[in-house]
Each structure stands twice: as structure tokens, then as C-alpha cells.
Scaffold this motif. Structure first.
Motif, PDB file in Angstrom:
ATOM      1  N   UNK A  63      15.168 -26.762 -48.457  1.00  0.00           N
ATOM      2  CA  UNK A  63      14.901 -28.102 -48.983  1.00  0.00           C
ATOM      3  C   UNK A  63      13.643 -28.117 -49.843  1.00  0.00           C
ATOM      4  N   UNK A  64      12.648 -27.332 -49.463  1.00  0.00           N
ATOM      5  CA  UNK A  64      11.421 -27.261 -50.280  1.00  0.00           C
ATOM      6  C   UNK A  64      11.709 -26.644 -51.639  1.00  0.00           C
ATOM      7  N   UNK A  65      12.588 -25.629 -51.658  1.00  0.00           N
ATOM      8  CA  UNK A  65      12.958 -25.015 -52.935  1.00  0.00           C
ATOM      9  C   UNK A  65      13.693 -26.033 -53.805  1.00  0.00           C
ATOM     10  N   UNK A  66      14.553 -26.827 -53.172  1.00  0.00           N
ATOM     11  CA  UNK A  66      15.247 -27.898 -53.882  1.00  0.00           C
ATOM     12  C   UNK A  66      14.243 -28.847 -54.523  1.00  0.00           C
ATOM     13  N   UNK A  70      20.676 -27.992 -40.727  1.00  0.00           N
ATOM     14  CA  UNK A  70      19.915 -27.630 -41.924  1.00  0.00           C
ATOM     15  C   UNK A  70      18.915 -28.721 -42.277  1.00  0.00           C
ATOM     16  N   UNK A  71      17.843 -28.362 -42.943  1.00  0.00           N
ATOM     17  CA  UNK A  71      16.874 -29.353 -43.398  1.00  0.00           C
ATOM     18  C   UNK A  71      17.386 -29.979 -44.698  1.00  0.00           C
ATOM     19  N   UNK A 108      18.792 -21.284 -39.813  1.00  0.00           N
ATOM     20  CA  UNK A 108      17.718 -20.608 -39.079  1.00  0.00           C
ATOM     21  C   UNK A 108      16.498 -20.374 -39.973  1.00  0.00           C
ATOM     22  N   UNK A 109      16.738 -20.005 -41.233  1.00  0.00           N
ATOM     23  CA  UNK A 109      15.639 -19.772 -42.159  1.00  0.00           C
ATOM     24  C   UNK A 109      14.882 -21.057 -42.468  1.00  0.00           C
ATOM     25  N   UNK A 110      15.552 -22.200 -42.327  1.00  0.00           N
ATOM     26  CA  UNK A 110      14.881 -23.484 -42.566  1.00  0.00           C
ATOM     27  C   UNK A 110      13.771 -23.754 -41.561  1.00  0.00           C
TER      28      UNK A 110
END
Length: 556
Positions: free
Chosen positions: A514-517, A478-479, A504-506
Motif C-alpha cells: 500500500x505504501x508503494x501504491x 492485505x493492507x 505477509x510482506x505487508x
């Protein structure tokens, strides 16, 4: 001191404020240098005629392949028990204590390596010295990131931890340059050409021991052991602020609350918890997978047998091989520094691993093509002049270096540190290094034999392993760039299918969690700076914030 006040400082004021952390990073870099020198010495050692004569090694024979494989593998044979014991040493004697113990052990091994072959051509003293040195430097290498991470504040933790990777790369470059200089200055039959590079390891080891002896143990470890007053003193010293400062008190309380929330678990309990929790098991699978993938990408083949590769690529003279390895070491430092300080956050962990492994795989394909042609020329007893494919193969070795320095070289350790939870970090790190060094032992031991048996197919095999490493990064990892360690559990919710789909979606920038975070955290920081308090009935601000964050991910 909060980030807003620090942001208003000039560069010089920031350096002065952080000087104690920077001194610690400098001292820690000596430990990293030792690790790099230990890895890089062998790159040119087997090409040095004086070394071959001292131990009666005859290039081109099966015995040469076996013995050089044993020499290269000895350090990793010592590294396996070193990694396994590092967990206990770190927990029992502390992070700083662990580094000092590891460095002290390595001094014994370095001394044995330097004096090997004095009265006998037996390799036993060299084997034992390499093994002891491998044990010591591995203990130091495992404890070092925890020492830096637990001393640094959150704003500088990533960059400070990256110092380890830069210093290891610098040590490898220093070893290859020393090999080159000694090979050029001294006569080909002079034993100084290989004894001096071995003795060079003593310098960073002694400097690191001398400097770290006067540093504080980490606040977290001290508080964890119930030595709260010493923990506060250590925190105050490293932050360069009085212990009554609000920011020091807040950070101290944060560590205290975090440790109080943890239960003291035995080694057996940690293993049991990992295999009984889907979240922890998936994290552990990621840690193991990246540890195996890093060493399966042939990094230590290049570190240990680089000079023989350059020979197969058309560089026949010892001086040319050593110079090429020196240039390789310098390039490694440049690539590592450029990535760590320019692209570490912007490109992210996942893309770096995937892209780096793909670059390395393509470079290995070109190298295998040249090795195939070189093998045919050797069978025909023909002189193999420098041709375009030779040049392409030499360039590909540097391109492989670029890919490794961009991806699995430094990133593997970042992923291990970010994937493990606070409770399991010591176990997972020790486990990752043990597995990592076990694979390294297998790789360096079998490479000379694979070259003899499979010829060019050995390089083709590792081209496939680099491709597999890229798939592991794209599918499993995961990112986590920019995600606070305390909030990373949001990426590991649900079952294995949910976590795998999320990983996979990352790969899709617009869907990367991570960008949403980071966007959500930016909103939280803006609200906090504006004095806005988020509340929801009886729930605390932190609980509502985490709920909002999780909901944001689900919405996307």
C-alpha cells in the motif's frame, strides 16, 4: 470541485460546501444510534431487579442462564434473515430505500419490546420483538454504509463511512447511560427502569425515517437502474454544484462508464464467479475470516452480559454495575472517535486489526484469572472483597474495549467494503453480515452456559479466539489503506501463494504494498497537476499508469 480548490478553502467554507453531505451523515447517524442502543440495552438489563421480577428470572439458576441467553440471542436470530434479505432489498429498493425499510421494521420490534410483560410474565413477546428489531436494524446497518459511500466523493468517503461506527458506539454508550440513570432514579422494583431504555429506541428510528425520507437515492443506484437524469440530479444536489459543472459531469461520466463496463449478474452468477476466480475467492475468504474473527472476540458477550462480568469482578450493587457499564460505553465512544479520526490512515487496517486483537487477548487472560478466583470464592461461600486482581480485571475490561475499538470493532467493516469488488460488494457485504450475526447468535446463546460449565475457562477460550483473530489479520488480510477501490485488484494478482505472501510482506513497513501504491499515486498526481501526460504509443494514459504501478510493486 477538485481537491486543489477545496484545499484552498477555509474550514468554514469547506463545511458550507459539504453541508448536504454532512446533513446526510447526521441523519444516517440516527440509524447508527438505533443499532448501538439495541446492542447496549442488554448490558445492564439482566442486573435490574424489576426486569427479573417481571419475568420471574432468578439469578444463579440454570434457567436464568438459558433465558438470558435466549433474550440476547433473539436479536441475532432476527439479524440473520435480515442480513440475508438485505442484498435483495438494497438492489430492489435502493440504498436509501433499504435503510427506510429496515427502520420501519424495527419500529414494530421496538414497540413489542417496550410493551412486553404488561399482562403476562411470558418472554414470548420480548423474544418476538427482539427478533423483529434485529431483522430491521440489520437491514438498515447493511444498507447504510453503501448509502454513505455512494453519496460521498472519493476524498471524504472514508471519514463519512466512519460516521456509522461512531454513531453505533454512541448508541451503545447512550443505552448504558440510560440504564444507569433509570436504575438510579427509579425504585428498584419500578418497571420504568427497563421499559424506558427499550422505548428510547423509538426516538432515533423516527428521526432517521423523517429525515431520510427527503433525501435523494444514491446516484450510482439510480444510474444502474437506467434513471440517468435522476442520478445526475442526485449527484448535483449532493455536490452542491450545478449539473453542468465540469467536475459533476466528470464524476457522472465516471459512474456511467463504470456501470456500462459491468454486466448484470444474477445472485447465482455472482456466487459462481467468486468460486471460479482465485482473486475473488481469496477476497471472499478474507471477508468471511474477518467477519468470524470480529464476533469470536467476545464483543457481544460484553455488550449483553457486561453487568454480570462486573459483578464477578467485585461490584455487587446494581447501581455500581450499571455505572461501570455506562463508563464502559463512554470509553468506547472516546476510543472509537480517537482511532477513526487520528489513526485510521496512519496505522492502517492490518496493524490496527493485529494490534487491537493482541490487546484484547491479553486483557481476556487477566479477566479469566479473576473469574477463576471468583469461582473459588463462590464455592467456598466466602465474601470476595475488592482486591488488586479485581481492580486489574475491571481495568482489563476497559483495555479489552480499547483493543476492540482500535481493531475489529470498526475495521472489520472497512476491510469488507474495501476488499469486495464493485460487482460483488452487495453479495459479499450481505454474506459477511449474515455470517457475522450467525456467530454472534452462537456466542451470546452459549456464553451463560459456558460460564456455568467451564467457569473461568470461558474467558480463557475467548482469549485464545482473540489471539487467533490477530493471526488472521497478520496472515490473511492485505493492507488497503490509501489504495483506490478501482486499483485494489493489483494486490490480488497471481495465485493463492502469491496473495498470501503479499499479505505477509505487508507486515513489514518497508515492503508494504500500500505504501508503494501511495508513492506511485503521488507521482501520478504531481505529473497530472504539472500538465504532464504519460503516453506509450497506442496505449492510453490509464493503462500505462496501471502497468507502471504493477511494475513498481514487483520491483520491491
Amino acid at each position: 470541485m477538485d481537491g486543489t480548490k477545496e484545499a484552498r478553502m477555509t474550514r468554514w467554507q469547506r463545511i458550507v460546501h459539504l453541508r448536504r453531505v454532512l446533513v446526510l451523515a447526521l441523519l444516517a447517524s440516527f440509524s447508527g444510534l438505533l443499532v448501538g442502543i439495541d446492542l447496549g440495552i442488554l448490558s445492564g438489563l439482566f442486573a435490574i431487579k424489576a426486569f427479573q421480577n417481571a419475568f420471574h428470572l432468578r439469578p444463579g439458576t440454570h434457567e436464568f442462564s438459558v433465558k438470558t441467553g435466549n433474550i440476547a440471542a433473539a436479536v441475532f436470530a432476527g439479524a440473520i434473515p435480515g442480513a440475508a434479505s438485505s442484498y435483495w432489498i438494497s438492489e430492489r429498493w435502493g440504498r436509501r430505500g433499504g435503510v427506510l425499510i429496515g427502520l420501519s421494521i424495527s419500529l414494530v420490534g421496538i414497540t413489542l419490546q417496550t410493551v412486553s410483560g404488561v399482562h403476562s410474565s411470558s418472554l414470548m413477546t420480548l423474544y418476538v420483538g427482539r427478533g423483529i428489531s434485529g431483522w430491521g436494524v440489520t437491514v438498515a446497518l447493511v444498507c447504510l454504509p453503501a448509502l454513505l459511500a455512494e453519496h460521498a466523493d472519493k476524498r471524504h468517503r472514508g471519514r463519512l463511512t466512519a460516521v456509522t461506527q461512531v454513531s453505533v458506539a454512541s448508541g451503545l454508550a447512550l443505552a448504558t447511560i440510560t440504564n444507569w440513570i433509570c436504575g438510579s432514579v427509579f425504585d428498584a422494583e419500578d418497571n420504568k427502569t427497563w421499559r424506558l431504555p427499550f422505548g428510547l429506541q423509538l426516538l432515533p428510528a423516527v428521526l432517521a425515517i423523517a429525515g431520510l425520507s427527503f433525501q435523494y437515492e444514491t446516484p450510482r443506484w439510480l444510474i444502474q437502474k437506467g434513471r440517468n437524469a435522476e442520478g445526475l440530479q442526485s449527484l448535483s444536489f449532493m455536490r452542491n454544484l450545478p449539473d453542468s459543472d465540469p467536475s459533476v459531469q466528470a464524476e457522472f461520466q465516471e459512474i456511467l462508464d463504470d456501470i456500462r463496463g459491468e454486466t448484470q449478474e444474477t445472485f447465482k452468477d455472482q456466487v459462481k464467479n467468486i468460486f471460479s476466480s482465485k482473486e475473488l475467492l481469496y477476497r471472499y475468504i478474507v471477508v468471511v475470516a474477518v467477519s468470524v474473527a470480529q464476533q469470536s472476540s467476545a464483543s457481544n458477550v460484553v455488550n449483553s452480559f457486561g453487568s454480570s462480568l462486573f459483578k464477578s469482578f467485585g461490584l455487587r450493587r446494581q447501581e455500581d454495575q450499571l455505572m461501570a457499564m455506562a463508563m464502559y460505553g463512554i470509553a468506547k465512544v472516546i476510543f472509537t472517535v480517537a482511532w477513526l479520526f487520528l489513526s485510521i490512515e496512519s496505522l492502517g487496517r492490518k496493524y490496527s486489526l493485529t494490534l487491537g486483537a493482541l490487546i484484547s487477548s491479553m486483557a481476556m487472560v487477566v479477566m479469566s484469572a479473576q473469574l477463576k478466583r471468583a469461582d473459588y470464592a463462590e464455592k467456598a461461600h466466602a465474601h470476595d472483597p475488592i482486591r488488586p486482581l479485581n481492580v486489574a480485571a475491571i481495568a482489563s475490561l476497559y483495555i479489552w474495549n480499547l483493543g476492540y475499538s482500535l481493531g475489529y470493532g470498526p475495521i472489520m467493516w472497512v476491510v469488507v467494503n474495501e476488499t469486495a469488488t464493485n460487482k460483488t460488494r452487495a453479495f459479499m457485504t450481505a454474506s459477511a453480515v449474515t455470517i457475522n450475526q450467525g456467530i454472534a447468535l452462537t456466542v451470546v446463546k452459549t456464553w451463560p452456559l459456558l460460564r456455568d460449565a467451564w467457569h473461568w475457562g470461558a474467558a480463557a477460550f475467548y482469549a485464545g479466539m482473540c489471539l487467533l483473530a490477530a493471526i488472521i489479520a497478520a496472515v490473511l488480510v492485505p493492507e488497503l489503506a490509501g489504495v483506490p477501490l478501482e486499483r485494489s485488484s493489483e494486490l490480488f494478482k497471481g495465485g493463492f501463494r502469491d496473495m498470501l505472501v503479499g499479505s505477509l510482506m505487508d507486515n513489514i513497513p518497508s515492503r508494504q504494498r500500500a505504501r508503494i501504491f501511495r508513492k506511485q499515486l503521488a507521482k501520478e498526481d504531481a505529473s497530472r497537476n504539472a500538465g504532464i501526460t504519460l503516453t506509450d504509443g497506442e496505449n492510453s494514459t490509464e493503462t500505462v499508469t496501471e502497468k507502471t504501478l504493477y511494475e513498481s510493486i514487483n520491483e520491491h
